[in-house]
Design a protein around this motif. Structure first.
Motif, PDB file in Angstrom:
ATOM      1  N   ARG A 233      -9.385  11.407   6.022  1.00  0.00           N
ATOM      2  CA  ARG A 233     -10.418  10.484   6.445  1.00  0.00           C
ATOM      3  C   ARG A 233     -11.548  11.502   6.713  1.00  0.00           C
TER       4      ARG A 233
ATOM      5  N   ASN B 250     -10.935  -5.972  -4.514  1.00  0.00           N
ATOM      6  CA  ASN B 250     -11.411  -7.029  -3.924  1.00  0.00           C
ATOM      7  C   ASN B 250     -12.717  -7.264  -4.696  1.00  0.00           C
TER       8      ASN B 250
ATOM      9  N   GLU C 133      -3.622  -6.542   1.776  1.00  0.00           N
ATOM     10  CA  GLU C 133      -4.010  -7.879   1.821  1.00  0.00           C
ATOM     11  C   GLU C 133      -4.439  -8.530   0.676  1.00  0.00           C
TER      12      GLU C 133
ATOM     13  N   LYS D  52     -13.629   0.306   1.565  1.00  0.00           N
ATOM     14  CA  LYS D  52     -12.828   0.111   0.354  1.00  0.00           C
ATOM     15  C   LYS D  52     -12.855  -1.023  -0.178  1.00  0.00           C
TER      16      LYS D  52
ATOM     17  N   ASN E 270      -6.821   7.860  -3.924  1.00  0.00           N
ATOM     18  CA  ASN E 270      -6.734   6.394  -4.590  1.00  0.00           C
ATOM     19  C   ASN E 270      -7.250   5.515  -4.115  1.00  0.00           C
ATOM     20  N   ASP E 271      -8.547   5.521  -3.394  1.00  0.00           N
ATOM     21  CA  ASP E 271      -9.144   4.424  -3.181  1.00  0.00           C
ATOM     22  C   ASP E 271     -10.586   4.718  -3.608  1.00  0.00           C
TER      23      ASP E 271
ATOM     24  N   TYR F 127     -13.541   6.218   8.103  1.00  0.00           N
ATOM     25  CA  TYR F 127     -12.779   5.999   7.194  1.00  0.00           C
ATOM     26  C   TYR F 127     -13.309   7.018   5.935  1.00  0.00           C
TER      27      TYR F 127
ATOM     28  N   GLY G 259       1.071  -1.008  -0.051  1.00  0.00           N
ATOM     29  CA  GLY G 259      -0.076  -0.038   0.162  1.00  0.00           C
ATOM     30  C   GLY G 259       0.756   1.197   0.039  1.00  0.00           C
ATOM     31  N   ARG G 260       0.182   2.483   0.194  1.00  0.00           N
ATOM     32  CA  ARG G 260       1.064   3.477   0.116  1.00  0.00           C
ATOM     33  C   ARG G 260       1.950   3.674   1.587  1.00  0.00           C
ATOM     34  N   ARG G 261       2.941   4.410   1.620  1.00  0.00           N
ATOM     35  CA  ARG G 261       3.801   4.656   2.796  1.00  0.00           C
ATOM     36  C   ARG G 261       3.975   3.339   3.568  1.00  0.00           C
TER      37      ARG G 261
ATOM     38  N   ARG H 156       2.968   0.672   3.789  1.00  0.00           N
ATOM     39  CA  ARG H 156       1.739  -0.164   4.356  1.00  0.00           C
ATOM     40  C   ARG H 156       1.387  -1.576   3.680  1.00  0.00           C
ATOM     41  N   SER H 157       0.854  -2.469   3.740  1.00  0.00           N
ATOM     42  CA  SER H 157       0.987  -3.667   3.071  1.00  0.00           C
ATOM     43  C   SER H 157      -0.734  -3.833   2.639  1.00  0.00           C
TER      44      SER H 157
ATOM     45  N   LYS I 187     -12.420   7.862  -2.826  1.00  0.00           N
ATOM     46  CA  LYS I 187     -11.813   8.523  -1.746  1.00  0.00           C
ATOM     47  C   LYS I 187     -10.469   8.893  -2.087  1.00  0.00           C
TER      48      LYS I 187
ATOM     49  N   SER J 139      -3.152  11.213   3.584  1.00  0.00           N
ATOM     50  CA  SER J 139      -4.316  10.618   3.687  1.00  0.00           C
ATOM     51  C   SER J 139      -5.442  11.405   4.229  1.00  0.00           C
TER      52      SER J 139
HETATM   53  P1  ATP Z   1      -5.852   5.200   3.429  1.00  0.00           P
HETATM   54  O1  ATP Z   1      -7.101   4.379   3.277  1.00  0.00           O
HETATM   55  O2  ATP Z   1      -5.656   5.188   5.020  1.00  0.00           O
HETATM   56  O3  ATP Z   1      -6.006   6.639   2.964  1.00  0.00           O
HETATM   57  P2  ATP Z   1      -4.056   4.699   1.859  1.00  0.00           P
HETATM   58  O4  ATP Z   1      -4.741   5.173   0.682  1.00  0.00           O
HETATM   59  O5  ATP Z   1      -3.028   5.583   2.158  1.00  0.00           O
HETATM   60  O6  ATP Z   1      -4.879   4.924   2.973  1.00  0.00           O
HETATM   61  P3  ATP Z   1      -3.490   2.063   0.748  1.00  0.00           P
HETATM   62  O7  ATP Z   1      -2.300   2.410   0.564  1.00  0.00           O
HETATM   63  O8  ATP Z   1      -4.149   2.204  -0.474  1.00  0.00           O
HETATM   64  O9  ATP Z   1      -3.837   3.166   1.704  1.00  0.00           O
HETATM   65  O10 ATP Z   1      -3.814   0.853   1.210  1.00  0.00           O
HETATM   66  C1  ATP Z   1      -3.123   0.450   2.490  1.00  0.00           C
HETATM   67  C2  ATP Z   1      -4.080   0.271   3.677  1.00  0.00           C
HETATM   68  O11 ATP Z   1      -5.533  -0.145   3.123  1.00  0.00           O
HETATM   69  C3  ATP Z   1      -3.733  -0.729   4.646  1.00  0.00           C
HETATM   70  O12 ATP Z   1      -2.882  -0.149   5.735  1.00  0.00           O
HETATM   71  C4  ATP Z   1      -4.943  -1.202   5.095  1.00  0.00           C
HETATM   72  O13 ATP Z   1      -5.411  -0.308   6.043  1.00  0.00           O
HETATM   73  C5  ATP Z   1      -5.840  -1.297   4.106  1.00  0.00           C
HETATM   74  N1  ATP Z   1      -6.001  -2.462   3.398  1.00  0.00           N
HETATM   75  C6  ATP Z   1      -5.052  -3.313   3.108  1.00  0.00           C
HETATM   76  N2  ATP Z   1      -5.440  -4.433   2.317  1.00  0.00           N
HETATM   77  C7  ATP Z   1      -6.783  -4.175   2.026  1.00  0.00           C
HETATM   78  C8  ATP Z   1      -7.577  -4.763   1.180  1.00  0.00           C
HETATM   79  N3  ATP Z   1      -7.403  -5.932   0.575  1.00  0.00           N
HETATM   80  N4  ATP Z   1      -8.827  -4.083   0.961  1.00  0.00           N
HETATM   81  C9  ATP Z   1      -9.002  -2.920   1.592  1.00  0.00           C
HETATM   82  N5  ATP Z   1      -8.207  -2.541   2.549  1.00  0.00           N
HETATM   83  C10 ATP Z   1      -6.980  -2.928   2.630  1.00  0.00           C
END
Ligand code: ATP
Length: 325
Positions: free
Chosen positions: A319, A209, A125, A184, A176-177, A324, A118-120, A122-123, A173, A317
Motif C-alpha cells: 500500500r 472494470n 465485484e 484500481k 497484480n493491479d 491504496y 481476488g487473492r487470499r 477475497r472477492s 501496482k 500486499s
Molecule cells: P490489494 O489491492 O489489497 O493489494 P490484492 O491485489 O491482493 O489487493 P485482488 O485480489 O487483486 O487484491 O482483489 C481483491 C480486492 O480488490 C478486494 O478485496 C476489494 O478490495 C477489491 N475489489 C473487489 N472487486 C473489485 C473491482 N471490481 N474493482 C476494483 N477493486 C475491487
C-alpha cells in the motif's frame, strides 16, 4: 455460420454480395438471410443494399463466442473459447477445463461472476454486462517456481492494452493491479496446479472494470473503471483482444529466460509504486520502505532504513503510506 459470416463482413469492411456469401459458405440465399437476421437480433447493425449486398455498420458491446472468434487476431490464445452469460468464477471453470484435458490457450469468458475471486480468499465485484471477466488456461513446460511471475506478465499486457486503447496512463501496482489515477481498474489472480517439478496447469484470471458507472460503497474509494476515468465507453471485446495480443508478446519474452529479465525495465517504467514509500503488509512482519522496482524474478525491491528487502508476490500486499497506491 454466424461467426463465419461476421468474420467475412468484418474483414471486408465494405459491402459483400449475398451471392459471394452463398458461394463462400456453400449455402442458399435463405440461409445467409437467416444468419444476417440472427446477427441483427444480437445487436449487430448490418446494412443491406440491393445489388451491393451486406455491410457491417456497427457492433454491439458483446462478449459472445461469435464476437470473440470473429475479432480474434491472436496466434494461440483463445483457440478454444468458452463463453458464459453467468458463471461462479472464470478461474474455477478454467481449472475444470484443464482437468478435462482442454489444451493450454483455452479462454473462459463471462458476462457476470457470482463468486469472482481476488487473492487470499477475497472477492472480486463482478456485475453484469459492463466489465471483463476472463481466464486464460496454460499448460506450460516451466518450473513451477517461476509461475508466479506470470501475474506480472499479465499485468504488463493489461497495462499496455489499456494505454493503447485509451491513450491514458495505466500503471501497475505491484504485483497484480492496474490503476488509473490511483484507483484500481483491474485485478489479476494466477492459480496453479503442480507437482514439485511439473506444472499441470496455470490459470490467469483478469477482471477489468470497463464501462462501470459506479461501485459498491465498500470498494468505491479504491475502484474505478475506464468509463469513470475517461468519460468514454469502450468495446469490451476489442479491449480483450488487445490484452491477449499484448500477452502473447510479453509471454514470449518471459519464456526465453523463464523470468522477467527482458521485461524488468518496461515493468518498472509503469510501476506506480516506483520510488514511493510503501507499507508491505506481510502477515508475519509488516514494514515500510522505499520501493525501488522489481528483480528479474518479479520480487519488489524495498529499501528500509536499515536494509534492502526483496518481497515475493504471493501472500503479500503493498500500500502507499497515504492510501491504496
Ligand atoms: P490489494 O489491492 O489489497 O493489494 P490484492 O491485489 O491482493 O489487493 P485482488 O485480489 O487483486 O487484491 O482483489 C481483491 C480486492 O480488490 C478486494 O478485496 C476489494 O478490495 C477489491 N475489489 C473487489 N472487486 C473489485 C473491482 N471490481 N474493482 C476494483 N477493486 C475491487
Amino acid at each position: 455460420m454466424r461467426t463465419e459470416l461476421l468474420t467475412v463482413l468484418r474483414e471486408a469492411g465494405d459491402y459483400v454480395s449475398g451471392q459471394d456469401l452463398c458461394e463462400k459458405f456453400g449455402v442458399s440465399r435463405t440461409a445467409i438471410w437467416k444468419g444476417i437476421n440472427q446477427l441483427k437480433e444480437a445487436g449487430y447493425e448490418i446494412e443491406a443494399v440491393q445489388n451491393k449486398g451486406y455491410k457491417l455498420v456497427s457492433v454491439p458491446d458483446s462478449l459472445s463466442e461469435e464476437e470473440l472468434k470473429s475479432i480474434r487476431r491472436t496466434e494461440w490464445v483463445g483457440e478454444e473459447i468458452f463463453y458464459f452469460p453467468v458463471i461462479d468464477s472464470t478461474n474455477t471453470k478454467a481449472k475444470q477445463l484443464a482437468e478435462e484435458g482442454y489444451p493450454g490457450g483455452t479462454l473462459v469468458v463471462a458476462e457476470q461472476q457470482d463468486a469472482g475471486k481476488g487473492r487470499r480468499g477475497r472477492s472480486w465485484e463482478s456485475p453484469r454486462g459492463m466489465s471483463i471477466y476472463m481466464t486464460l488456461m496454460l499448460k506450460p513446460e516451466i518450473d513451477p517456481n517461476n509461475a508466479s511471475m506470470l501475474t506480472l506478465v499479465a499485468a504488463l499486457a493489461v497495462s499496455a492494452a489499456v494505454r493503447k486503447l485509451t491513450g491514458r496512463p495505466a500503471g501497475i501496482k505491484w504485483p497484480n493491479d492496474i490503476v488509473m489515477n490511483g484507483k484500481k481498474i483491474c485485478g489479476i489472480l494466477t492459480e496453479m496446479s503442480a507437482q514439485f517439478d511439473y506444472v499441470n496447469h496455470i490459470v490467469i484470471g483478469i477482471g477489468i472494470n470497463v464501462n462501470n458507472e459506479s461501485f459498491p460503497e465498500e470498494i468505491a474509494q479504491m475502484a474505478t473503471s475506464l468509463y469513470l476515468e475517461t468519460g468514454e465507453r469502450y468495446n469490451r471485446a476489442a479491449l480483450m483482444e488487445e490484452v491477449w495480443e499484448q500477452f502473447e508478446h510479453y509471454y514470449a519474452a518471459f519464456l526465453k529466460t523463464e523470468d522477467l529479465s527482458g521485461l524488468v525495465k518496461e515493468y518498472n517504467a509503469h510501476l506506480v509504486n516506483m520510488h514511493q514509500i510503501v507499507s508491505v503488509l506481510d502477515p508475519k512482519e509488516p514494514f515500510e520502505g522505499k520501493a525501488m522496482g522489481i528483480t528479474p524474478r518479479g520480487e519488489l525491491i524495498v529499501d528500509t532504513w536499515e536494509s534492502r528487502k526483496l518481497v515475493s508476490a504471493g501472500e503479500v500486499s503493498v500500500r502507499g503510506i497515504y492510501g491504496y497506491v
